[in-house]
Design an enzyme around this catalytic site. Structure first.
Site, PDB file in Angstrom:
ATOM      1  N   LYS A 181       0.891  -1.181   0.000  1.00  0.00           N
ATOM      2  CA  LYS A 181       0.000   0.000   0.000  1.00  0.00           C
ATOM      3  C   LYS A 181       0.922   1.222   0.000  1.00  0.00           C
ATOM      4  CE  LYS A 181      -1.563   3.102   1.897  1.00  0.00           C
ATOM      5  NZ  LYS A 181      -1.264   4.504   1.458  1.00  0.00           N
ATOM      6  N   GLU A 184      -0.333   7.632  -1.056  1.00  0.00           N
ATOM      7  CA  GLU A 184      -1.293   8.176  -2.017  1.00  0.00           C
ATOM      8  C   GLU A 184      -0.786   9.481  -2.623  1.00  0.00           C
ATOM      9  OE1 GLU A 184      -1.352   8.019   1.172  1.00  0.00           O
ATOM     10  OE2 GLU A 184      -2.860   9.269   2.146  1.00  0.00           O
ATOM     11  N   CYS A 289      14.297  10.881   6.023  1.00  0.00           N
ATOM     12  CA  CYS A 289      14.353  10.521   7.443  1.00  0.00           C
ATOM     13  C   CYS A 289      15.788  10.483   7.928  1.00  0.00           C
ATOM     14  CB  CYS A 289      13.682   9.175   7.674  1.00  0.00           C
ATOM     15  SG  CYS A 289      14.611   7.828   6.960  1.00  0.00           S
ATOM     16  N   GLU A 390      10.817  17.396  13.647  1.00  0.00           N
ATOM     17  CA  GLU A 390      11.236  17.058  12.289  1.00  0.00           C
ATOM     18  C   GLU A 390      10.703  18.145  11.346  1.00  0.00           C
ATOM     19  OE1 GLU A 390       9.454  13.477  10.534  1.00  0.00           O
ATOM     20  OE2 GLU A 390      11.393  13.073   9.626  1.00  0.00           O
TER      21      GLU A 390
HETATM   22  P1  NAD Z   1       2.705   9.477   6.735  1.00  0.00           P
HETATM   23  O1  NAD Z   1       2.795   8.913   8.095  1.00  0.00           O
HETATM   24  O2  NAD Z   1       1.818  10.640   6.515  1.00  0.00           O
HETATM   25  O3  NAD Z   1       2.207   8.356   5.681  1.00  0.00           O
HETATM   26  C1  NAD Z   1       2.856   7.119   5.559  1.00  0.00           C
HETATM   27  C2  NAD Z   1       1.854   6.077   5.102  1.00  0.00           C
HETATM   28  O4  NAD Z   1       0.829   5.955   6.092  1.00  0.00           O
HETATM   29  C3  NAD Z   1       1.141   6.408   3.805  1.00  0.00           C
HETATM   30  O5  NAD Z   1       1.044   5.233   3.029  1.00  0.00           O
HETATM   31  C4  NAD Z   1      -0.237   6.897   4.243  1.00  0.00           C
HETATM   32  O6  NAD Z   1      -1.238   6.558   3.320  1.00  0.00           O
HETATM   33  C5  NAD Z   1      -0.463   6.170   5.538  1.00  0.00           C
HETATM   34  N1  NAD Z   1      -1.198   6.959   6.536  1.00  0.00           N
HETATM   35  C6  NAD Z   1      -1.171   8.304   6.702  1.00  0.00           C
HETATM   36  N2  NAD Z   1      -1.928   8.656   7.765  1.00  0.00           N
HETATM   37  C7  NAD Z   1      -2.429   7.517   8.284  1.00  0.00           C
HETATM   38  C8  NAD Z   1      -3.275   7.223   9.398  1.00  0.00           C
HETATM   39  N3  NAD Z   1      -3.753   8.181  10.167  1.00  0.00           N
HETATM   40  N4  NAD Z   1      -3.581   5.939   9.634  1.00  0.00           N
HETATM   41  C9  NAD Z   1      -3.107   4.939   8.862  1.00  0.00           C
HETATM   42  N5  NAD Z   1      -2.298   5.169   7.797  1.00  0.00           N
HETATM   43  C10 NAD Z   1      -1.954   6.436   7.498  1.00  0.00           C
HETATM   44  O7  NAD Z   1       4.211   9.792   6.283  1.00  0.00           O
HETATM   45  P2  NAD Z   1       4.701  10.557   4.987  1.00  0.00           P
HETATM   46  O8  NAD Z   1       4.405  12.003   5.136  1.00  0.00           O
HETATM   47  O9  NAD Z   1       4.250   9.850   3.771  1.00  0.00           O
HETATM   48  O10 NAD Z   1       6.282  10.303   5.087  1.00  0.00           O
HETATM   49  C11 NAD Z   1       7.154  11.143   5.767  1.00  0.00           C
HETATM   50  C12 NAD Z   1       7.496  10.601   7.127  1.00  0.00           C
HETATM   51  O11 NAD Z   1       8.058   9.295   6.998  1.00  0.00           O
HETATM   52  C13 NAD Z   1       8.551  11.418   7.843  1.00  0.00           C
HETATM   53  O12 NAD Z   1       8.204  11.556   9.185  1.00  0.00           O
HETATM   54  C14 NAD Z   1       9.809  10.586   7.697  1.00  0.00           C
HETATM   55  O13 NAD Z   1      10.788  10.786   8.688  1.00  0.00           O
HETATM   56  C15 NAD Z   1       9.257   9.209   7.761  1.00  0.00           C
HETATM   57  N6  NAD Z   1      10.168   8.238   7.190  1.00  0.00           N
HETATM   58  C16 NAD Z   1      10.816   7.413   8.051  1.00  0.00           C
HETATM   59  C17 NAD Z   1      11.737   6.504   7.557  1.00  0.00           C
HETATM   60  C18 NAD Z   1      12.478   5.600   8.491  1.00  0.00           C
HETATM   61  O14 NAD Z   1      13.170   4.716   8.024  1.00  0.00           O
HETATM   62  N7  NAD Z   1      12.368   5.774   9.791  1.00  0.00           N
HETATM   63  C19 NAD Z   1      11.977   6.431   6.180  1.00  0.00           C
HETATM   64  C20 NAD Z   1      11.273   7.292   5.338  1.00  0.00           C
HETATM   65  C21 NAD Z   1      10.374   8.191   5.856  1.00  0.00           C
END
Ligand code: NAD
Length: 492
Positions: A181, A184, A289, A390
């Site tokens: 998944k 989006e 990240c 962040e």
């Molecule tokens: P996000 O948490 O908004 O979304 C990530 C995924 O979760 C998406 O597929 C989204 O559809 C889903 N999602 C969003 N809100 C949700 C909810 N309330 N309930 C269930 N699913 C939900 O993150 P983002 O903005 O896409 O990515 C950026 C973040 O990811 C940053 O905080 C970054 O640091 C982190 N990140 C961490 C790593 C790591 O290895 N630790 C790697 C890459 C990115």
């Protein structure tokens, strides 16, 4: 066959049981090129029926796949690796247009993804457990790793070409079925990856793609037919995903957000450290990240380091990721850009010294793009918002400290523990940081502490919920369970 690289692209599709089909939920989202502001595609979200169909197909396919010889299971991955190599430039072009990063960054991310496919091709060796003849009188004991069923991964927007490959190759090579998944916000690259996967010979139902947002994620997490879930994204969501998946009895690993530090000691090569600091803070527009966006600098070299950092930051070119001279591309959405602008304003309000302000940047020909130039704050106090939250934008904060112990203290006071980097010529300082820094990835004289695919990708505190990490050997443990055979043969 060539991949479609020139938008607009038709709505993205799910890939379920070997067939492309539109998601059947009610909601949808436009995909906008972050540099041009143009709509380039759209994604409908999956309904619970779509998720059910994928899980059922996965369960059915798993029954045969689990006992398919491992040597056969890895053959499609060799094909996939070659297809990824052959189509890397096209994939990078798609990625730039839906994410906003530069072509070089897109290629770098894909290379990292390919490396995970390569590592997973070694699963026949990696998956072996252990055996001990004569473990007890007349008894031999053997441990074997068995696949478990259908797994899912929910991935973020910032590395949409790489992060799915932290999981998929390992899941399927160990004998499981896998459902992705993707974010989006930039789901087209996932569709392109699956167009390549379609050509590799995986049986229907082994690799599947469902698009969607919160509801689709929750349906996957609650689904009794799914054995385990991997998540990468922001900390608040990682925490709830971890809890929700665990409540429904799943294995779960949830990687969250980050706030990473660079420590610069008085013995560091300052020119090198300044270059690496700016590239770490600003590459991918800071949407990483592993971005080190706080530099903790020894007071003896602070002024000199600030000058070098500013020189490096001013040399960055902001622009469209498809233009070769661009160093910093566009941020993912106007909303995210506003969030970063608000954090810059907060930094000013809280008293940090704004040494370089990227807010006025203009990119000729791309007036609708979500651009921000490199922004540098001096005199940052570790308690300030910009030192704790962040930012996920091209913003660097500089903190002056008396010595290495104070630097380590600043780093360890962070709620996050994803990564840090140290620039020094002192082995003693390096050893101290290695022993005391509470982070999962530590770079020494390396700006961005990104482990190769054969090592796990660490993360601690609010940056990670779970025990087994992405990539490498941890993935084998996550995707299999061990059975021990205790055997006695009478008459022997
Ligand atoms: P996000 O948490 O908004 O979304 C990530 C995924 O979760 C998406 O597929 C989204 O559809 C889903 N999602 C969003 N809100 C949700 C909810 N309330 N309930 C269930 N699913 C939900 O993150 P983002 O903005 O896409 O990515 C950026 C973040 O990811 C940053 O905080 C970054 O640091 C982190 N990140 C961490 C790593 C790591 O290895 N630790 C790697 C890459 C990115």
């Amino acid at each position: 066959m060539s991949l479609r690289t020139n938008p607009p692209w038709e709505d993205v599709q799910n890939y379920i049981n070997g067939k492309w089909q539109p998601p059947s939920g009610d909601d949808s989202q436009d995909i906008i090129n972050p540099a041009t502001g143009e709509s380039i595609s759209s994604v409908k979200f999956s309904s619970s029926d779509d998720v059910d169909a994928a899980v059922s197909a996965g369960q059915e396919a798993f029954e045969h796949w689990r006992s398919t010889p491992v040597e056969e299971r890895i053959q499609p991955l060799f094909e996939f690796k070659q297809l990824l190599e052959d189509h890397q430039e096209e994939l990078a072009e798609v990625l730039v247009q839906e994410h906003g990063k530069t072509r070089a960054e897109a290629n770098g991310e894909l290379r990292r993804g390919i490396e995970n496919v390569e590592v997973a091709c070694g699963i026949p060796s990696m998956m072996q457990a252990g055996s001990l003849p004569n473990a007890a009188p007349d008894i031999d004991e053997t441990a074997v790793r068995k696949p478990l069923g259908v797994f899912t991964a929910i991935t973020p927007f910032n590395f949409p070409g790489m992060i799915p490959l932290w999981f998929l190759p390992y899941a399927v090579a160990t004998g499981n079925a896998f459902i992705l998944k993707p974010s989006e916000q930039d789901p087209v690259i996932a569709e392109r990856l699956f167009e390549l996967l379609e050509q590799t010979g995986f049986p229907d139902g082994i690799v599947q793609l469902v698009h969607g947002s919160v509801d689709t994620v929750n349906t996957l997490l609650d689904h009794k037919g799914i054995e385990g879930a991997s998540f990468v994204g922001s900390t608040p969501v990682a925490r709830t995903v971890y809890e929700r998946a665990a409540t429904s009895g799943k294995r779960v690993q949830a990687q969250g957000g980050a706030k990473n530090h660079i420590i610069v000691t008085e013995t560091a090569d300052l020119d090198f450290a300044a270059k690496k600091t700016i590239s770490s803070a600003c590459a991918c527009g800071g949407e990483r990240c592993l971005a080190n966006d706080i530099a903790v600098v020894d007071e003896d070299i602070y002024d000199e380091f600030v000058d070098q950092v500013l020189e490096e930051a001013r040399a960055q070119t902001v622009g469209y990721g498809l233009d070769d001279e661009t160093d910093i591309g566009a941020l993912i959405t106007p909303n995210h850009e506003s969030r970063v602008r608000d954090l810059i304003a907060t930094g000013v309000d809280e008293g940090a010294e704004l040494l370089l302000d990227g807010r006025d940047v203009e990119v000729s020909g791309y007036e609708n793009g979500n651009f921000l130039g490199p922004t540098v704050f001096g005199d940052v106090d570790p308690e300030m918002t910009i030192a704790q939250e962040e930012i996920f934008g091209p913003v660097l904060g500089l903190v002056s400290v008396n010595n290495i112990d104070e630097a380590i203290d600043v780093l360890n006071r962070s709620d996050f523990g994803n990564a840090a980097s140290l620039f020094t010529d002192s082995g003693a300082d390096a050893r101290k940081v290695r022993h005391k820094a509470d982070v999962g990835n530590l770079g020494v004289n390396a700006g961005t502490a990104a482990p190769m695919a054969f090592f796990h990708f660490g993360g601690r505190k609010d940056s990670f919920f779970g025990d087994l990490h992405a990539q490498g050997e941890d993935m084998i443990h996550f995707y299999t369970d061990k059975t021990v055979y205790i055997e006695r043969w009478p008459g022997n």
